[in-house]
Every structure is written in C-alpha cells, then in structure tokens.
Design an enzyme around this catalytic site. Structure first.
Site, PDB file in Angstrom:
ATOM      1  N   GLU A  42       0.819  -1.211   0.000  1.00 43.29           N
ATOM      2  CA  GLU A  42       0.000   0.000   0.000  1.00 43.29           C
ATOM      3  C   GLU A  42       0.853   1.260   0.000  1.00 43.29           C
ATOM      4  OE1 GLU A  42      -3.104   0.561  -0.524  1.00 43.29           O
ATOM      5  OE2 GLU A  42      -3.654  -1.553  -0.670  1.00 43.29           O
ATOM      6  N   TYR A 125      -6.563   6.905   4.140  1.00 49.92           N
ATOM      7  CA  TYR A 125      -6.635   5.926   3.049  1.00 49.92           C
ATOM      8  C   TYR A 125      -5.838   4.665   3.389  1.00 49.92           C
ATOM      9  CZ  TYR A 125      -5.566   3.152  -0.917  1.00 49.92           C
ATOM     10  OH  TYR A 125      -5.388   2.062  -1.719  1.00 49.92           O
ATOM     11  N   ASP A 143      -9.565   5.496  -3.254  1.00 51.61           N
ATOM     12  CA  ASP A 143      -8.373   6.002  -3.925  1.00 51.61           C
ATOM     13  C   ASP A 143      -8.789   6.662  -5.241  1.00 51.61           C
ATOM     14  OD1 ASP A 143      -8.899   3.904  -5.693  1.00 51.61           O
ATOM     15  OD2 ASP A 143      -6.794   3.299  -5.840  1.00 51.61           O
ATOM     16  N   CYS A 198     -11.694   1.494 -16.414  1.00 51.80           N
ATOM     17  CA  CYS A 198     -12.212   2.864 -16.304  1.00 51.80           C
ATOM     18  C   CYS A 198     -11.054   3.821 -16.042  1.00 51.80           C
ATOM     19  CB  CYS A 198     -13.251   2.930 -15.184  1.00 51.80           C
ATOM     20  SG  CYS A 198     -14.261   4.423 -15.192  1.00 51.80           S
ATOM     21  N   CYS A 205     -14.599   1.374 -22.320  1.00 49.48           N
ATOM     22  CA  CYS A 205     -16.008   1.236 -21.942  1.00 49.48           C
ATOM     23  C   CYS A 205     -16.636  -0.050 -22.476  1.00 49.48           C
ATOM     24  CB  CYS A 205     -16.800   2.457 -22.426  1.00 49.48           C
ATOM     25  SG  CYS A 205     -16.295   3.999 -21.629  1.00 49.48           S
ATOM     26  N   CYS A 208     -16.399  -2.762 -19.947  1.00 46.09           N
ATOM     27  CA  CYS A 208     -16.868  -2.468 -18.593  1.00 46.09           C
ATOM     28  C   CYS A 208     -18.116  -3.279 -18.256  1.00 46.09           C
ATOM     29  CB  CYS A 208     -17.170  -0.980 -18.459  1.00 46.09           C
ATOM     30  SG  CYS A 208     -17.771  -0.524 -16.816  1.00 46.09           S
ATOM     31  N   CYS A 214     -23.939   2.991 -16.560  1.00 47.60           N
ATOM     32  CA  CYS A 214     -23.025   4.103 -16.330  1.00 47.60           C
ATOM     33  C   CYS A 214     -23.681   5.431 -16.690  1.00 47.60           C
ATOM     34  CB  CYS A 214     -21.751   3.911 -17.139  1.00 47.60           C
ATOM     35  SG  CYS A 214     -20.559   5.249 -16.937  1.00 47.60           S
TER      36      CYS A 214
END
Length: 317
Positions: A42, A125, A143, A198, A205, A208, A214
């Site tokens: 992380e 975060y 994020d 994305c 797209c 997706c 969307c």
C-alpha cells in the site's frame, strides 16, 4: 447522487463478478501474504504503478519479511532499497512505521483503523486499505481509481473533483456492502476496474461490466470539467533531487559535496566502469545550475533523506 439499494446491489454483483474473472494475480492479494506484505504494498503503490512496484516489493519482502527485520536496519538502507520508485520519503515512513510496530505492537501490523492511524506516515486511506485488505474489516477505501469509477458510473462526470470532498465520501459510504467479506471484495473490485478499464485517459467502456448502468456513458461521455495538470520532469528540482539520490544510493560511503555540485573529468572518464561514477556522470549531465543543486542538497538534508558529515553526504545511518 446516492444509489438506491437495488442499484447498489446490481453494481456489487456485476463489478465483483468481473473482478473474480479479471483480477491481476498480484502477490499481496494472495491468501498467504502477511499483513506486513499488504502494508508495504500500500505504501509503495501510492503514486506508483504496479509494474514498477512488483520487483521492488518482492526484493523487500525477501530481505525484510517482518517489521522487526526492517526496523533493525538503518533507515538509509530502506532508502537505498527503494530504488527508483520515486517519492523516497515513503521509504523513511515505512521504516518509521516498522519501528513503531516493533516497539508498540509486538512486531506486528496493528489490525484496526484507529491503531493503524497511530503509525508514522499513515493516513485515512492507508489505514482503511490495510484494515480491509489485510484483516478483512469493513472499511471505506477511496483512492483515485475508485473515485473515478464512482464519478462516472453514479455522478455522470468524466473525472472526480480535483480533491476528495464530503459528497464523494458519502457516496463511497453508501455504496459499501454491509457484509465484511463483500465490502473487502467491493473495495478491491472497484479499484481494479478503475485501474484496468475505467482509466483516466482512455477508458475501455466496451469491456466495462456496468457500461449499461453508467451515468457518464448515458450522458454521452461529456468532457471533464477541468484539465488535469501533468507534472513536468525534465529540468525540475524533482529531477535533480532524484539524480542526487541515485548517487547516494550507489555509494557505500560519503560523497564529497564538491563532487555533487560540479563535473569532473575523472568522473566522466571512468563512468563506464564504475556504477558509483555512472550515477555521478548522469547527475553532471543534467548541467543543473549551482543554485538548483544547492536546493536539492538542502531539501534532501531537511527531509532526512541524507545526512552530511566531514566526509560529505550519504544516506541516513
């Protein structure tokens, strides 16, 4: 816009299903990965792509498989091993966090959001992500990738706001599944969708799983409300700092300030045979003004990424 329960449930099902079939096989996602491995990933993944993090993460985990192993070495070794990941202050934060874990948590990564926040350099975060991905806790992880998916799918905007705002957090909280395991899967799935499909510049797209739902696609893919500013590199203080850091990482002893501040015929002649001199030659090749070099040295000393003694500058001991 906050989703209704049915809309949220559909998004959960479709995006988590997509993740199950398409997620990258990353070592910090494996069941056998320790909480420490997740924590290190992380920190490394902040502002750095996976492809650059992978080899460095693997080297770190072999060398420092526990917080105590890292804490036992000088912080300069963490900076040296950080290599070219960028933003090397993160290496100091990792070392400081490992030291705190060793001193206050019996050498283990603490398992709650509140405890994680007590570690040096850990913000909301990172605390949420580690609590979720390492310990399976229900935490709202937000994020850049997640914000972008939320902005497009629910708010109909090409990009999220330049900075995280309260409305975005309310939306993220509303979308989080109630079940612990489902919430962890949701966090990972939306993050991966933003990273692989994305994307900011060239969203795929057609691939997706929620393109029919969307809001951005339905609105005709309107242009962003602002143009993100890219970060310059060539000729900047950041480039010069990075070049100085490369010299210090390659050197096992102090480097004379005069060598860092000015070119040398000796350096140029032997750079091909000596990695230490090669890093110096690259620094000199930038032809940075003396004032910029002095700023770089002063900044590294102030940030504790370097220390200076009679012999010159070196990584912190």
């Amino acid at each position: 816009m906050e989703p209704d329960l049915q809309q949220a449930a559909q998004l959960h099902t479709e995006i988590i299903s997509w993740f199950t079939d398409n997620a990258r096989d990353l070592p910090w996602r494996q069941r056998e990965c320790s909480p420490w491995g997740v924590f290190v990933s992380e920190i490394m993944l902040q502002q750095t792509p996976v492809v650059r993090v992978l080899p460095v993460w693997e080297e770190w985990m072999q060398r420092w498989p526990t917080p105590a192993a890292l804490a036992a070495e000088p912080s300069g070794e963490a900076v040296r091993a950080w290599g070219r990941l960028g933003y090397p202050r993160r290496a100091l934060r990792l070392h400081a966090a490992a030291t705190a874990m060793t001193a206050h948590f019996d050498g283990s990564v603490p398992g709650t959001h509140a405890e994680l926040l007590t570690l040096p350099g850990v913000g909301n975060y990172t605390a949420a992500a580690v609590a979720s991905f390492a310990f399976g806790r229900r935490e709202t992880v937000v994020d850049t990738n997640i914000r972008r998916v939320h902005a497009r799918a629910l708010s109909g905007k090409a990009l999220p706001a330049p900075a995280l705002n309260a409305a975005e957090m309310r939306l993220a909280v509303a979308l989080l599944p109630d079940d612990d395991a489902a919430s962890v899967a949701w966090n990972a799935s939306v993050m991966e969708l933003g990273a692989l499909v994305c994307t900011a510049r060239s969203p795929k797209c057609e691939a997706c799983p929620v393109r029919r739902r969307c809001a951005w696609v339905a609105a005709g893919k309107p242009a962003p409300e602002y143009v993100p500013k890219g970060q310059a590199w060539a000729g900047t203080d950041r480039q010069v700092r990075g070049a100085v850091m490369a010299v210090l990482r390659h050197s096992r002893g102090p480097v004379l300030r005069s060598l860092l501040l000015g070119p040398s015929d000796f350096v140029a002649a032997d750079a091909d045979q000596d990695p230490d001199l090669a890093a110096l030659a690259k620094l000199h090749a930038l032809q940075a003004p003396a004032a910029q070099l002095e700023r770089a040295l002063a900044g590294l000393l102030a940030d504790k990424l370097a220390e200076e003694n009679d012999g010159g500058l070196q990584l912190p001991a």
